[in-house]
Design a protein around this motif. Structure first.
Motif, PDB file in Angstrom:
ATOM      1  N   MET A 101       0.364  -0.956  -0.339  1.00  0.00           N
ATOM      2  CA  MET A 101       0.349   0.248   0.130  1.00  0.00           C
ATOM      3  C   MET A 101       0.747   1.534  -0.080  1.00  0.00           C
ATOM      4  O   MET A 101       0.523   1.891  -0.517  1.00  0.00           O
ATOM      5  N   LYS A 102       1.965   1.230   0.889  1.00  0.00           N
ATOM      6  CA  LYS A 102       2.671   2.302   0.891  1.00  0.00           C
ATOM      7  C   LYS A 102       3.676   2.768  -0.757  1.00  0.00           C
ATOM      8  O   LYS A 102       3.403   3.938  -0.899  1.00  0.00           O
ATOM      9  N   GLN A 103       3.591   1.752  -1.505  1.00  0.00           N
ATOM     10  CA  GLN A 103       4.150   1.894  -2.381  1.00  0.00           C
ATOM     11  C   GLN A 103       2.916   2.367  -3.868  1.00  0.00           C
ATOM     12  O   GLN A 103       3.125   3.157  -4.614  1.00  0.00           O
ATOM     13  N   ARG A 104       1.802   1.889  -3.861  1.00  0.00           N
ATOM     14  CA  ARG A 104       1.201   2.161  -4.114  1.00  0.00           C
ATOM     15  C   ARG A 104       0.689   4.211  -4.275  1.00  0.00           C
ATOM     16  O   ARG A 104       0.480   4.648  -4.287  1.00  0.00           O
ATOM     17  N   CYS A 105       0.756   4.371  -2.779  1.00  0.00           N
ATOM     18  CA  CYS A 105       0.747   5.747  -1.766  1.00  0.00           C
ATOM     19  C   CYS A 105       1.446   6.034  -2.821  1.00  0.00           C
ATOM     20  O   CYS A 105       1.514   7.768  -3.240  1.00  0.00           O
ATOM     21  N   LEU A 106       3.157   6.157  -2.821  1.00  0.00           N
ATOM     22  CA  LEU A 106       4.119   7.062  -2.892  1.00  0.00           C
ATOM     23  C   LEU A 106       4.276   6.947  -4.952  1.00  0.00           C
ATOM     24  O   LEU A 106       3.576   7.820  -5.282  1.00  0.00           O
ATOM     25  N   ALA A 107       3.324   5.837  -5.354  1.00  0.00           N
ATOM     26  CA  ALA A 107       3.056   6.132  -6.776  1.00  0.00           C
ATOM     27  C   ALA A 107       2.162   7.011  -7.186  1.00  0.00           C
ATOM     28  O   ALA A 107       2.199   8.175  -8.153  1.00  0.00           O
ATOM     29  N   ALA A 108       1.074   7.201  -6.544  1.00  0.00           N
ATOM     30  CA  ALA A 108       0.466   8.306  -6.690  1.00  0.00           C
ATOM     31  C   ALA A 108       0.867   9.220  -7.309  1.00  0.00           C
ATOM     32  O   ALA A 108       0.778  10.183  -7.248  1.00  0.00           O
ATOM     33  N   LEU A 109       1.424   9.716  -5.790  1.00  0.00           N
ATOM     34  CA  LEU A 109       1.920  10.889  -5.303  1.00  0.00           C
ATOM     35  C   LEU A 109       3.449  11.588  -6.888  1.00  0.00           C
ATOM     36  O   LEU A 109       2.878  12.331  -7.496  1.00  0.00           O
ATOM     37  N   LEU A 110       3.614  10.732  -6.754  1.00  0.00           N
ATOM     38  CA  LEU A 110       4.568  10.936  -7.713  1.00  0.00           C
ATOM     39  C   LEU A 110       4.225  10.611  -9.911  1.00  0.00           C
ATOM     40  O   LEU A 110       4.736  11.578 -10.095  1.00  0.00           O
ATOM     41  N   LEU A 111       2.922  10.303  -9.492  1.00  0.00           N
ATOM     42  CA  LEU A 111       1.999  10.402 -11.025  1.00  0.00           C
ATOM     43  C   LEU A 111       2.215  11.665 -10.819  1.00  0.00           C
ATOM     44  O   LEU A 111       1.279  12.744 -11.870  1.00  0.00           O
ATOM     45  N   ALA A 112       1.339  12.272  -9.313  1.00  0.00           N
ATOM     46  CA  ALA A 112       0.587  13.798  -9.245  1.00  0.00           C
ATOM     47  C   ALA A 112       1.507  14.500  -9.685  1.00  0.00           C
ATOM     48  O   ALA A 112       1.557  15.458 -10.308  1.00  0.00           O
ATOM     49  N   GLY A 113       3.125  14.310  -9.131  1.00  0.00           N
ATOM     50  CA  GLY A 113       3.950  15.558  -9.452  1.00  0.00           C
ATOM     51  C   GLY A 113       4.640  15.529 -10.740  1.00  0.00           C
ATOM     52  O   GLY A 113       4.655  16.402 -11.146  1.00  0.00           O
ATOM     53  N   SER A 114       4.544  14.613 -11.354  1.00  0.00           N
ATOM     54  CA  SER A 114       4.429  14.194 -12.886  1.00  0.00           C
ATOM     55  C   SER A 114       4.166  14.953 -14.182  1.00  0.00           C
ATOM     56  O   SER A 114       3.976  15.849 -14.965  1.00  0.00           O
ATOM     57  N   ALA A 115       2.555  14.561 -13.456  1.00  0.00           N
ATOM     58  CA  ALA A 115       1.430  15.053 -14.206  1.00  0.00           C
ATOM     59  C   ALA A 115       1.749  16.779 -14.358  1.00  0.00           C
ATOM     60  O   ALA A 115       1.455  17.792 -14.678  1.00  0.00           O
ATOM     61  N   MET A 116       1.972  17.609 -12.760  1.00  0.00           N
ATOM     62  CA  MET A 116       1.442  18.659 -12.499  1.00  0.00           C
ATOM     63  C   MET A 116       3.415  19.326 -13.117  1.00  0.00           C
ATOM     64  O   MET A 116       2.785  20.163 -14.025  1.00  0.00           O
ATOM     65  N   SER A 117       4.232  18.296 -12.631  1.00  0.00           N
ATOM     66  CA  SER A 117       5.864  19.077 -13.912  1.00  0.00           C
ATOM     67  C   SER A 117       5.630  19.057 -15.323  1.00  0.00           C
ATOM     68  O   SER A 117       5.744  19.732 -16.213  1.00  0.00           O
ATOM     69  N   ALA A 118       4.900  18.288 -16.255  1.00  0.00           N
ATOM     70  CA  ALA A 118       4.122  18.390 -17.557  1.00  0.00           C
ATOM     71  C   ALA A 118       3.254  19.203 -17.850  1.00  0.00           C
ATOM     72  O   ALA A 118       3.428  20.501 -18.751  1.00  0.00           O
ATOM     73  N   GLN A 119       1.858  19.261 -16.498  1.00  0.00           N
ATOM     74  CA  GLN A 119       0.916  20.176 -17.432  1.00  0.00           C
ATOM     75  C   GLN A 119       1.212  22.052 -16.897  1.00  0.00           C
ATOM     76  O   GLN A 119       0.822  22.774 -17.319  1.00  0.00           O
ATOM     77  N   ALA A 120       2.326  22.485 -16.037  1.00  0.00           N
ATOM     78  CA  ALA A 120       2.695  23.397 -15.128  1.00  0.00           C
ATOM     79  C   ALA A 120       3.733  24.209 -16.624  1.00  0.00           C
ATOM     80  O   ALA A 120       3.418  25.941 -16.866  1.00  0.00           O
ATOM     81  N   ALA A 121       4.362  23.490 -17.770  1.00  0.00           N
ATOM     82  CA  ALA A 121       4.950  24.474 -18.848  1.00  0.00           C
ATOM     83  C   ALA A 121       3.749  24.744 -19.460  1.00  0.00           C
ATOM     84  O   ALA A 121       3.479  24.618 -19.794  1.00  0.00           O
ATOM     85  N   PRO A 122       4.981  26.103 -20.103  1.00  0.00           N
ATOM     86  CA  PRO A 122       3.676  26.909 -21.134  1.00  0.00           C
ATOM     87  C   PRO A 122       3.045  25.434 -22.625  1.00  0.00           C
ATOM     88  O   PRO A 122       3.905  24.537 -23.123  1.00  0.00           O
ATOM     89  N   ILE A 123       2.095  25.691 -23.164  1.00  0.00           N
ATOM     90  CA  ILE A 123       1.562  24.722 -24.317  1.00  0.00           C
ATOM     91  C   ILE A 123       2.032  25.229 -25.152  1.00  0.00           C
ATOM     92  O   ILE A 123       2.029  25.947 -25.974  1.00  0.00           O
ATOM     93  N   ILE A 124       2.943  24.584 -26.281  1.00  0.00           N
ATOM     94  CA  ILE A 124       3.250  24.964 -27.529  1.00  0.00           C
ATOM     95  C   ILE A 124       3.110  24.606 -28.532  1.00  0.00           C
ATOM     96  O   ILE A 124       2.576  23.318 -29.080  1.00  0.00           O
ATOM     97  N   PHE A 125       2.653  25.337 -29.813  1.00  0.00           N
ATOM     98  CA  PHE A 125       2.017  24.783 -30.697  1.00  0.00           C
ATOM     99  C   PHE A 125       3.242  25.584 -32.118  1.00  0.00           C
ATOM    100  O   PHE A 125       3.677  26.548 -32.118  1.00  0.00           O
ATOM    101  N   PHE A 126       3.548  24.755 -32.816  1.00  0.00           N
ATOM    102  CA  PHE A 126       4.411  24.897 -33.439  1.00  0.00           C
ATOM    103  C   PHE A 126       3.914  24.410 -35.153  1.00  0.00           C
ATOM    104  O   PHE A 126       3.943  23.078 -35.131  1.00  0.00           O
ATOM    105  N   GLY A 127       4.100  24.778 -36.061  1.00  0.00           N
ATOM    106  CA  GLY A 127       4.498  24.566 -37.913  1.00  0.00           C
ATOM    107  C   GLY A 127       5.296  24.746 -38.271  1.00  0.00           C
ATOM    108  O   GLY A 127       5.340  25.958 -38.346  1.00  0.00           O
TER     109      GLY A 127
END
Length: 237
Positions: free
Chosen positions: A1-27
């Protein structure tokens, strides 16, 4: 259970890091010189579809050759936003050197080889533009975003190097969780490679349709709440 909770927290942190950056549009169009091309047009359409009530500067209202500093008014959500361009550059309308106009029915653009900056009297969260004749002499565009907390985000636009003369690209960003007071553009081959810029579009946070991404603390608390709820249920069983 501790491993699952840690994974959930890491996933939340990963999502935050990915979404916090500007969204880029390029062509980029490297096959049809002196034309916008399908990919840049699609990138601009996607960029604009996430904004509402914004204005675009096509540089048609300025005389030749107007030079920096240059003030441009954009429509914001609560009134006009003044964008002041400083550094080098000038309004141009001669297409023979590879730069060209990208506005429907227009003939002018902003032309420069070195560094220039745009300062905003109201913080903005979206910015986009067409760029022409970029990279045929090794030049690559660098972008430095100064936010309301005086933190600088450095980006490099992924334009082709040693491409065709008269190439075109669209580049833009949208940041739902941050706002910026200044944008500085650089050129890795300043003095050799000249760039054309046209159809500047800016928007403040209220003009963005994309929902706000949760703050890091909110994501962390959400992860902890999930772990606590699961642990509580296991203990009751």
């Amino acid at each position: 259970m501790k491993q699952r909770c840690l994974a959930a927290l890491l996933l939340a942190g990963s999502a935050m890091s990915a979404q916090a950056a500007p969204i880029i549009f390029f062509g980029e169009n490297q096959t049809d010189p002196f034309a916008i091309g399908a990919d840049p047009a699609a990138a601009q359409t996607s960029f604009l579809s996430n904004l509402t009530g914004v204005g675009t500067e096509d540089f048609e209202g300025f005389s030749i050759p107007t030079i920096a500093p240059l003030d441009i008014l954009f429509a914001g959500s609560t009134g006009n936003i003044t964008a002041t361009m400083t550094g080098g550059g000038q309004i141009a309308n001669t297409t023979g050197a590879g730069r060209f106009n990208t506005s429907a029915g227009g003939s002018q653009w902003w032309e420069i080889s070195g560094l220039f900056s745009i300062n905003f009297d109201t913080a903005i969260s979206a910015f986009g533009f067409f760029g022409t004749d970029i990279g045929d002499f090794d030049g690559q565009i660098t972008v430095a975003l100064l936010d309301i907390n005086n933190v600088v985000t450095n980006l490099v636009i992924d334009n082709s190097i040693n491409g065709i003369n008269g190439a075109n690209l669209f580049w833009g960003f949208i940041d739902v969780n941050n706002a910026y007071t200044s944008i500085s553009f650089g050129n890795t081959a300043a003095g050799t490679d000249f760039f054309g810029f046209d159809d500047f579009t800016i928007g403040d946070r209220q003009q963005i349709r994309i929902p706000t991404v949760p703050e890091p603390a909110t994501l962390a608390m959400f992860g902890l709440a999930i772990c606590g709820l699961v642990t509580s249920r296991r203990q009751k069983k």
